[in-house]
Design an enzyme around this catalytic site. Structure first.
Site, PDB file in Angstrom:
ATOM      1  CD  GLU A   1      -4.855   7.234  -0.934  1.00 63.54           C
ATOM      2  OE1 GLU A   1      -5.644   7.289  -1.890  1.00 63.54           O
ATOM      3  OE2 GLU A   1      -4.955   7.974   0.057  1.00 63.54           O
TER       4      GLU A   1
ATOM      5  CB  CYS B   1      -5.208   2.765  -7.990  1.00 60.14           C
ATOM      6  SG  CYS B   1      -3.943   4.034  -8.088  1.00 60.14           S
TER       7      CYS B   1
END
Ligand code: NDP
Length: 661
Positions: free
Chosen positions: A255, A294
């Site tokens: 990720e 993020c």
């Protein structure tokens, strides 16, 4: 200044050697230090040989109950985590995402696993595939736990959630974890691990913690291990190409960062509620955790006609935001990185609001790039702080093209009150996103927002976002399991999976509804007597329920229907008669019928047809800590003893022991 400790091979172990000094994000005072990495061979061995077997000695539901208990214990002590988290520069509401969000994820997995997974380590994936005409050879996909270590390398911005979102599915699957948090905030993760170990609930070896450098951890990974990474695209790239990962091959999930977009629909006017919702969401994403998320919005894509209005609305909010209104960047190093990224962005964009800074504080900063289709930096440079770039578009196709220049995002949001616009954007951008959120007045009060990863929804994304997938409910558990196709006789497959499959042995003695779980076995069966359906039955059922559909009531109309030979019985009449045929009416261990799965009507039933039922115990799932469990029964309804007219699973709750009445 305290030195952080590793938790390895069953003990808290002060790190030797030298590492990094970790400073308080607000005061700059050195508060912790890390040391050198330990020898990773014994750490991996401990996970594989002690932690894994201990976890797999438990059932998935027992592991889920452990998660639940751990979540409750962490809740009791969460204020300690909040106090420590403040040193990272996070405000209380920033920390809420990390701490309460992380514990919530643990609890969500605890309950979903008990609801959605069988209580055995070999889990079926789909139904049996019949491979021989006579049914004597079948195939069955199953998932089995991998027997290596789940190595988890996490980013600095979510020291608690980042660990727990990976730990929960790994533990449910039966894999032990080696957690390596990012150095800068490892002290918060260290405390969370201490709290979990202190409970005494975690089997030895199920979790180990490395505070500091990863050392040779990656070099020593083998094919049964797996590596999950969250962090920057640059490090993801390095790990993906690591010789041990390639040679293992070690399953690798990344990720990474992403330049997430928020798009204002062409239908929105400055007076529309969606305009304010959009401004609020963009500003929130710039300021929450000082933009160190993020999922934060980095690219703000708006119709050309509205760009000045959007800029001025955001600039007003930015101007009203001072150092006391939001958190800090985690360290001076991170602040330097953010400033360098802004400098790179200003090669192709203009700073239009904010931009002030002092130490680890950085004002929300808005840039504007009018050449969004040709510029590169706004689509490639991640300023991991309170920074976003505003870009204009002309027409939906161009907005889609601009959004897709990001090369793959964790999430994009589209604010529109026109459902056709929402659809056009989804068709254009979905393939390059892990998640797409639509915002409008209808969900203004209930939306979970652009930036919130939810345990039940996929978190991750294609391309630049890493190509990986975390979360997503039980899907995330399956990432930690190996899928294998088993082939053999129905009896062999039933013995391996613990689930009866057609063709496996059936035992007919007492009525299976008279057996508590302590007596019941898969394959226990009842073959019922038959009952002939009459036209009176059909008419009675129609008038009683009000279902007077023509196929049951009008012979000519029924014949004109290509599927029916004439008037036919209702599907639900068949199911009701089936229940009447297989039921054992006396007060026994069966407590409730809570539904049916996979109900299919396979052939019409006409007046004069005789129905009978074969009911077989297919799957037995005792509930941990409760006096009952779930029994799934294979139910086949036959016409005249051979043709199958209906097939389904009946779901019941059954007492574990004989009831004393
Ligand atoms: P980094 O990529 O710098 O570091 C991430 C982790 O990788 C840290 O634990 C780091 O350890 C470790 N690491 C670095 N190099 C190596 C190596 N060679 N071998 C093994 N481990 C290594 O990210 P940050 O911690 O700075 O986090 C910010 C970044 O993470 C942002 O780009 C952000 O977008 C991204 N992110 C992505 C998320 C997602 O879900 N997609 C969520 C959160 C953040 P150490 O700290 O000790 O160097």
């Amino acid at each position: 200044m305290r030195r952080l400790e590793h938790y390895i091979t069953g003990a808290w172990t002060p790190a030797a050697g030298t590492g990094a000094v970790l400073a308080d994000a607000v005061t700059g005072e050195a508060i912790f230090e890390t040391g050198a990495a330990p020898d990773m061979g014994p750490v991996l061995d401990h996970a594989r040989k002690v932690g894994g077997p201990a976890l797999r000695a438990m059932t998935p539901h027992q592991r889920a109950l452990m998660l639940k208990a751990l979540g409750q214990k962490l809740m009791e002590r969460k204020e300690e985590l909040y106090a420590l988290s403040a040193h990272t520069g996070a405000t209380r509401s920033d920390s809420w995402i990390d701490i309460d969000g992380g514990i919530g994820t643990l609890l969500t997995y605890a309950s979903r696993a008990r609801r959605e997974l069988p209580n055995q380590n070999t889990m079926r994936d789909g139904g049996a595939e019949v491979l021989a005409k006579d049914g004597s050879f079948v195939g069955q996909h199953v998932r089995v736990p991998r027997q290596g270590a789940a190595v988890m390398i996490n980013a600095y911005n979510f020291p608690v959630w980042g660990m727990l979102e990976k730990l929960a599915p790994a533990w449910i699957a039966g894999m032990p974890a080696i957690v390596k948090p990012a150095r800068q905030t490892a002290y918060v993760t260290e405390l969370a691990v201490r709290m979990m170990i202190d409970t005494g609930l975690v089997p030895e070896g199920a979790i180990q913690l490395i505070c500091g450098d990863a050392g040779d951890l990656i070099d020593q990974l083998g094919p049964e291990d797996m590596l999950s990474f969250t962090g920057s695209a640059a490090v993801a790239q390095k790990l993906r190409a690591h010789p041990a990962v390639l040679a293992g091959p070690v399953p690798f999930n990344a990720e990474a960062d992403s330049l997430n977009a928020a798009i204002l629909g062409p239908d929105v006017t400055p007076e529309a509620p969606e305009f304010d919702l959009f401004i609020t969401e963009v500003f929130r994403e710039m300021t929450v955790k000082a933009g160190q998320k993020c999922t934060a919005i980095r690219r703000v894509i708006v119709p050309t006609a509205l760009i000045d209005a959007v800029q001025s609305a955001l600039a007003d909010r930015i101007a009203a935001t001072g150092p006391g209104d939001m958190g800090r960047l985690v360290s001076q190093g991170q602040a330097d990185d953010v400033r360098a990224a802004i400098a790179a962005l200003t090669e192709e964009a203009t700073l239009v609001a904010g931009g002030a800074y002092a130490g680890t504080w950085h004002a929300p900063t808005l840039l504007r790039c009018d050449e969004a289709m040709t510029a590169r930096a706004p689509h490639e440079v991640e300023a991991f702080g309170p920074v976003a770039t505003l870009m204009p578009y002309d027409g939906i196709d161009q907005a889609i093209a601009i959004a897709n220049l990001g090369g793959g995002s964790l999430v994009s949001s589209v604010f529109t009150n026109d459902d056709h616009v929402a659809r056009d954007f989804a068709l254009g951008i979905a393939r390059l996103n892990g998640r797409v959120m639509f915002g409008n007045r209808g969900s203004a009060k209930t939306s979970t927002g652009h930036g919130s990863p939810l345990p039940m929804l996929i978190h991750g994304g294609p391309g630049r976002a890493g190509g990986g997938e975390e979360l997503g409910g039980i899907r995330a558990v399956f990432h930690h399991m190996h899928r294998v196709a088993l082939q053999g006789t129905p009896d062999q497959i039933a013995a391996v999976t613990g689930v009866w499959v057609p063709g496996a042995a059936q035992r007919e003695d007492r009525h299976p509804f008279l057996k508590p779980l302590s007596d019941l076995e898969i394959g226990d069966t009842i073959r019922t007597a038959s009952r002939t359906v009459t036209l009176d039955d059909i008419e009675h059922f129609a008038n009683f329920t009000g279902d007077t559909f023509y196929a049951h009531m009008d012979e000519d109309a029924a014949r004109r229907n290509p599927f029916f030979p004439g008037r036919v019985a209702h599907g639900y009449l068949i199911v009701s008669f089936a229940a009447g045929l297989f039921v054992e009416p006396s007060e026994g261990p069966v407590l409730a019928n809570y539904g049916v799965d996979n109900l299919r009507f396979m052939a019409p039933v006409s007046p004069g047809d005789a129905l009978s039922v074969i009911l077989t115990a297919k799957e037995i799932t005792p509930r941990e800590g409760e006096g009952h469990g779930e029994v799934r029964w294979d139910c086949t309804v036959l016409r005249d003893g051979d043709a199958v007219v209906a097939q389904y699973d009946v779901l019941t709750l059954v007492a574990k022991e004989p009831r004393t009445l």
